[in-house]
Design an enzyme around this catalytic site. Sequence first.
Site, mmCIF file in Angstrom:
data_model
loop_
_atom_site.group_PDB
_atom_site.id
_atom_site.type_symbol
_atom_site.label_atom_id
_atom_site.label_comp_id
_atom_site.label_asym_id
_atom_site.label_seq_id
_atom_site.Cartn_x
_atom_site.Cartn_y
_atom_site.Cartn_z
ATOM 1 N N ASN A 126 0.706 -1.218 -0.083
ATOM 2 C CA ASN A 126 -0.046 -0.089 -0.056
ATOM 3 C C ASN A 126 1.192 0.887 -0.198
ATOM 4 O O ASN A 126 1.282 1.711 1.195
ATOM 5 C CB ASN A 126 -0.849 0.034 1.452
ATOM 6 C CG ASN A 126 -2.006 1.308 1.268
ATOM 7 O OD1 ASN A 126 -1.737 2.165 0.636
ATOM 8 N ND2 ASN A 126 -2.884 1.080 1.903
ATOM 9 N N ARG A 163 -2.868 -1.986 -3.616
ATOM 10 C CA ARG A 163 -3.801 -0.670 -3.527
ATOM 11 C C ARG A 163 -3.625 0.066 -4.552
ATOM 12 O O ARG A 163 -2.362 0.696 -4.559
ATOM 13 C CB ARG A 163 -3.657 -0.077 -2.172
ATOM 14 C CG ARG A 163 -4.767 1.144 -1.806
ATOM 15 C CD ARG A 163 -4.538 1.839 -0.835
ATOM 16 N NE ARG A 163 -5.439 2.924 -0.799
ATOM 17 C CZ ARG A 163 -5.218 4.263 -0.323
ATOM 18 N NH1 ARG A 163 -3.914 4.518 0.029
ATOM 19 N NH2 ARG A 163 -6.007 5.231 -0.319
ATOM 20 N N HIS A 215 -11.520 5.284 -0.997
ATOM 21 C CA HIS A 215 -11.506 4.492 0.170
ATOM 22 C C HIS A 215 -12.219 3.065 0.113
ATOM 23 O O HIS A 215 -12.697 2.563 1.189
ATOM 24 C CB HIS A 215 -12.004 5.567 1.488
ATOM 25 C CG HIS A 215 -11.219 6.505 1.886
ATOM 26 N ND1 HIS A 215 -11.572 7.831 2.327
ATOM 27 C CD2 HIS A 215 -9.909 6.358 2.130
ATOM 28 C CE1 HIS A 215 -10.711 8.508 2.690
ATOM 29 N NE2 HIS A 215 -9.699 7.657 2.460
ATOM 30 N N ARG A 269 -6.161 18.135 2.796
ATOM 31 C CA ARG A 269 -6.939 18.561 1.671
ATOM 32 C C ARG A 269 -8.179 19.292 2.123
ATOM 33 O O ARG A 269 -8.489 19.092 3.264
ATOM 34 C CB ARG A 269 -7.382 17.231 0.999
ATOM 35 C CG ARG A 269 -6.163 16.549 0.111
ATOM 36 C CD ARG A 269 -6.503 14.985 -0.223
ATOM 37 N NE ARG A 269 -6.121 13.978 0.714
ATOM 38 C CZ ARG A 269 -6.303 12.794 0.410
ATOM 39 N NH1 ARG A 269 -7.340 12.224 -0.414
ATOM 40 N NH2 ARG A 269 -5.886 11.941 1.499
ATOM 41 N N GLU A 279 -7.175 -2.402 5.553
ATOM 42 C CA GLU A 279 -7.025 -2.477 3.888
ATOM 43 C C GLU A 279 -6.272 -3.402 3.531
ATOM 44 O O GLU A 279 -6.248 -4.274 2.592
ATOM 45 C CB GLU A 279 -6.444 -1.200 3.630
ATOM 46 C CG GLU A 279 -7.584 0.078 3.592
ATOM 47 C CD GLU A 279 -7.081 1.305 3.316
ATOM 48 O OE1 GLU A 279 -7.894 2.338 3.038
ATOM 49 O OE2 GLU A 279 -5.911 1.681 3.663
#
Length: 407
Positions: A9, A93, A181, A241, A379
Site C-alpha cells: 500500500n 492498493r 476509500h 486536503r 485495508e
Amino acid sequence: MTDVILTVNAGSSSIKFAAYEVGAGALRAVARGHVDDIGDDTLFAAGPADGPIERQPIDAPRGTVDHGAALRLAIDWLRRHEEGCHVVAIGHRVVHGGPDHAEPVVIDAGTLQRLRQFIPLAPLHQPHNLAGVEATLQAFPDAAQVACFDTAFHRQHPFVADAFALPRRLYDEGVRRYGFHGLSYEYVSRRLRSLAPDLASGRVIIAHLGNGASVCALRDGRSIASTMGFTALDGLPMGTRCGQLDPGVVLYLLTEKGMSADEITHLLYHESGLKGLSGVSNDMRELEASDAPEAREAIDYFVARVRREIAGLAATIGGVDAVVFAGGIGEHAWRVREQILGDMGWLGIALDREANAGNAQTVSLSDSRVAVLVIPTDEDRMIAEHTAEILGLMQPADSMPLTRLTA
C-alpha cells in the site's frame, strides 16, 4: 516452503506492507511493516504480525530516501525475515481504477499502461501505487501481481450519485464521481456482516475518518453514495486536503490571485484541511491537545461537515440502521465521535458516552434505534483477500458461511 501473499500500500508519504500465509483456503497474517515520512526523517518499522514492531530511523540525509528506496527496504526486510516463504502473489492498493474497473484485476503490461492514464485524477497517490507495482515486478518476477482499486467498490452507484451537472459528453468521457476509500469500506462491511448480519443487510453509513476522510452510504453491503467525487479532494475536510469547495474559489484563485494550476494543486492537496484551518497541524491528536482557538475551530468545522454528510447520506438511503466509525480518527478520537453524534437523537442515535469514551466496539445504548459501532479497518487484509480470491486460492467472501465474531 510456505506460500505467501504480499500486500503493498504505497501512499504519498508512506508505504505499508504485509505478508499473509495461504493455507486451507484461509489467510494468516505473518508479518507487517511500514515506512513513514518518506523524503523527510524517514522511519522504518516492521515485525511479525502477532509480535512487537521494531522501529528504526533511516540513516540517510534528508530527502535521499524516495519511494523506490523505501520499497527496496521493505522487500529486503521481508526476504531476510521470511525465509522459507514462497511469494505466490502481490496485491497492490491502486487508488484509481477509472470507470471500467469494478473489481480487482491481474496486472499485465497493458493494464499498467491504462492505469497510468489515471495519474491526473489521483496525483497524490497513483504514481506511488504504480511505482510499487513496478518495484515488485522486478523483485518477484514469477509472482502474480493484482491491482485492488479504491474506486471499485463504488462503481455500481446510481446515476444521480455518479454524475455532475455538467454537459453529458464529459460524463461519457469519464468526468464523474468515483468515490475512494473503497477497500476500507469493503473490509468494514465484510466485518459488520460477520458481527451483525441483520445490520449489514440494512442501511449503513460508514465514516472513514483519518488523514484522508470520507463517508459512504451502503444498502445490503453495497455502496450507494460517497462523499468523495472525481478526485480525493471532495467531501469532508481532511488532514491537508480541502474537501468540498465552491468551484468558483478555484476560478478566483486563477483569475484574481494569478495562481498557476500547480500552485492551486499544492494549496488544495497539501496546505488546506485541518492543517490550513488551524495553522497548527493536520494531526487530530495535536489539535485536541492544542489551546489555540484556531485548532478548536478546525475541529468544529470537521465535525460540522461530518454531521452534515451523515444526515445527507441518511436521506439518500431512506434512513439508517447503523453508523460505523473507522480510520485513525474514527477509531480513536472519542471526543470527535461524541461531538458528531452526541445530539443526534432526532436521527435515532442514543450514544453511550461511557462506552464511547472507552472506544468500545458498540458505542450506542441498548435502546438506540440506530446502532453505532467502531470497527478498525484493515485495508491490507482486504487486499490480501481480493488477491487470494481472484487467483482461486480461497473462496470469495459471498460464498463463505457467516461466522459471528465476538467483540
